[in-house]
Design an enzyme around this catalytic site. Structure first.
Site, PDB file in Angstrom:
ATOM      1  N   ASP A 222      41.530  46.778  28.959  1.00  0.00           N
ATOM      2  CA  ASP A 222      41.273  46.733  30.397  1.00  0.00           C
ATOM      3  C   ASP A 222      41.089  45.283  30.831  1.00  0.00           C
ATOM      4  OD1 ASP A 222      40.760  47.655  32.929  1.00  0.00           O
ATOM      5  OD2 ASP A 222      38.615  47.876  32.581  1.00  0.00           O
TER       6      ASP A 222
ATOM      7  N   ASP B  66      45.740  44.467  36.638  1.00  0.00           N
ATOM      8  CA  ASP B  66      44.931  45.438  35.911  1.00  0.00           C
ATOM      9  C   ASP B  66      45.775  46.320  35.006  1.00  0.00           C
ATOM     10  OD1 ASP B  66      43.079  47.142  34.951  1.00  0.00           O
ATOM     11  OD2 ASP B  66      42.689  48.184  36.829  1.00  0.00           O
TER      12      ASP B  66
END
Ligand SMILES: *[C@@H]1O[C@H](CO)[C@@H](O)[C@H](O)[C@H]1NC(C)=O
Ligand SMILES: *[C@@H]1O[C@H](CO)[C@@H](O)[C@H](O)[C@H]1NC(C)=O
Ligand SMILES: *[C@@H]1O[C@H](CO)[C@@H](O)[C@H](O)[C@H]1NC(C)=O
Ligand SMILES: *[C@@H]1O[C@H](CO)[C@@H](O)[C@H](O)[C@H]1NC(C)=O
Length: 419
Positions: free
Chosen positions: A112, A297
């Site tokens: 992440d 992201d």
């Protein structure tokens, strides 16, 4: 010199500089490590879970995940932070890692880039609810150092994950990171455990957004001299017929053989998140935005677009609001060859997404790679009154087309078209 000659000379100089730079780059990063990425390949699971996406994104963009987390460091050890564990099936890229010594206990971690903590399920939690997961057992490790500070993560669904901070040796590929503090998760709603495919999360955001002020894995790796440069890079593979290969995460380095031309560097516009200012975005010569904010992201599947821009995109793609299913838009596969390119101007350079890049084909069901945070009814603002609809989120659909380098020393993002 004529202007065409000048242009040719300029281009040649740029090319030479770029080649030289690539050579220097690859030599400079002596100490770096390459990790293979794995991904979710069950299309049924991926398709059925798009509706979770917006939930997760709301969490990420909310100020509580950053500002509150930072300000709470000095106030209380128990900072309520928000993270992305909730959604698993459309956050597809994982690495394998290990905790403890002498035997490294293996786990699968979600990669992440929009959070900055290391989380892992505890072995007690796994024994109770999460039988198909791996967990960390501090009693089986000789290098475990108790910390015990409470750690808490709350989701929009009101699901709460709690745990404690612990410190131990953390192994990532060939890297052995000593004294890494992480959250040992020991309470999680049962359903979350069932849905997720990973045993924890490795946040590659920078230290400014680390919950409880815990030193990030990246900062530890750098401080312990395991890499030379404060950078990492990502190359994600989206080729459906090459399912076992998810791409690579390079820590401390880059790989000029994975991209074409030069990297275009842009400064981070909001520290912590990998957020930048994008010059403009265009679809078939229609401008979608200029000087827009975008967060890189890798934990998000699609490209999340502000509502006004999404309306234009969908009109150009011939998509109606009624084509929205679980937060994503279904499109007739037969239309795909006639769809326009979408051009992102970043750092004065154009990056083009072709229909083959932005349309996902799940065994004959085609899905647009563009969606919005909400269903675009009414403005979405967070507690600061900041208009969330102004933020773009470049998820895996974007990463599929570009090689990305993240420099957490100089706070820059470098991108180039993938080979
Ligand atoms: C894929 O996911 C669906 C829905 O969760 C499940 O029913 C199916 O068994 C999975 N298939 C494989 C091959 O794992
Ligand atoms: C890790 O912590 C131990 C105990 O606090 C200390 O002796 C050691 O020097 C630390 N190692 C590193 C690499 O920071
Ligand atoms: C996708 O992967 C398959 C199997 O490895 C390979 O044969 C094919 O060339 C790849 N396609 C692209 C577009 O790279
Ligand atoms: C989508 O996938 C189906 C089956 O996997 C294939 O027959 C079709 O050609 C694909 N369509 C596009 C536009 O890629």
């Amino acid at each position: 010199m004529q202007s065409s000659q000048k242009l040719a000379l300029a281009l040649t100089l740029v090319l030479i500089w770029c080649l030289a730079h690539s050579l220097v780059e690859s030599r400079r990063w002596r100490k770096s490590v390459q990790l293979n990425l794995h991904r979710e390949t069950n299309h049924t699971k991926i398709l059925s879970s798009f509706h979770n996406q917006k939930l997760r994104l709301k969490e990420k963009l909310s100020p509580t995940s950053t500002d509150v987390a930072i300000s709470s460091i000095s106030v209380s050890q128990t900072s309520v932070a928000k993270d992305n564990l909730f959604n698993s099936h459309n956050t597809e890229y994982y690495v394998t890692a290990g905790f403890g010594t002498p035997k490294s206990q293996p786990v699968t971690l979600l990669v992440d880039t929009a959070s900055a903590n290391l989380l892992v399920y505890s072995s007690d939690l796994v024994k109770q609810f999460c039988l198909h997961h791996n967990g960390y057992s501090s009693s089986e490790s000789q290098t475990y150092q108790a910390n015990g500070s409470p750690f808490q993560i709350q989701f929009a669904s009101q699901d709460v994950l709690t745990g404690i901070l612990s410190t131990d040796t953390f192994t990532l590929g060939d890297l052995v990171i000593k004294n890494q503090t992480f959250a040992e998760i020991n309470s999680v709603p049962r359903v979350l455990c069932k849905r997720s495919n990973f045993d924890g999360v490795i946040g590659l955001g920078s230290s400014e957004i680390a919950v409880n002020g815990v030193k990030t894995p990246l900062d530890n790796i750098l401080e312990q001299g395991l890499i030379d440069e404060p950078i990492f890079s990502l190359y994600v593979n989206r080729n459906a017929s090459d399912a076992s290969n998810g791409g690579v995460l390079l820590l401390g380095g880059s790989d000029p053989t994975l991209y074409r031309g030069c990297l275009t560097y842009v400064p981070v516009s909001k520290v912590g998140f990998w957020q930048i200012t994008v010059g403009q975005v265009e679809i078939g010569s229609k401008k979608l935005c200029s000087n827009c904010q975008a967060i890189f992201d890798v934990g998000t599947s699609l490209i999340i677009v502000p509502c006004p821009a999404l309306k234009i995109i969908n009109k150009k793609l011939g998509i109606k609001e009624t084509d929205r299913k679980d937060g994503a838009y279904i499109i007739d596969c037969n239309k795909v060859p006639r769809l326009p390119k979408i051009v992102f101007n970043i750092g004065w350079k154009d990056f083009t997404l072709n229909p083959s890049d932005y349309i996902l084909n799940y065994s004959g069901t085609c899905v647009s790679g563009f969606s919005s945070l909400s269903d675009c009814n009414g403005a979405q603002t967070n507690d600061d009154g900041e208009d969330l609809n102004n933020i773009w989120v470049f998820g895996d659909v974007f990463f599929g087309a570009v090689f990305t380098l993240f420099d957490f020393g100089l706070k820059l993002v470098g991108i180039a078209p993938k080979v």
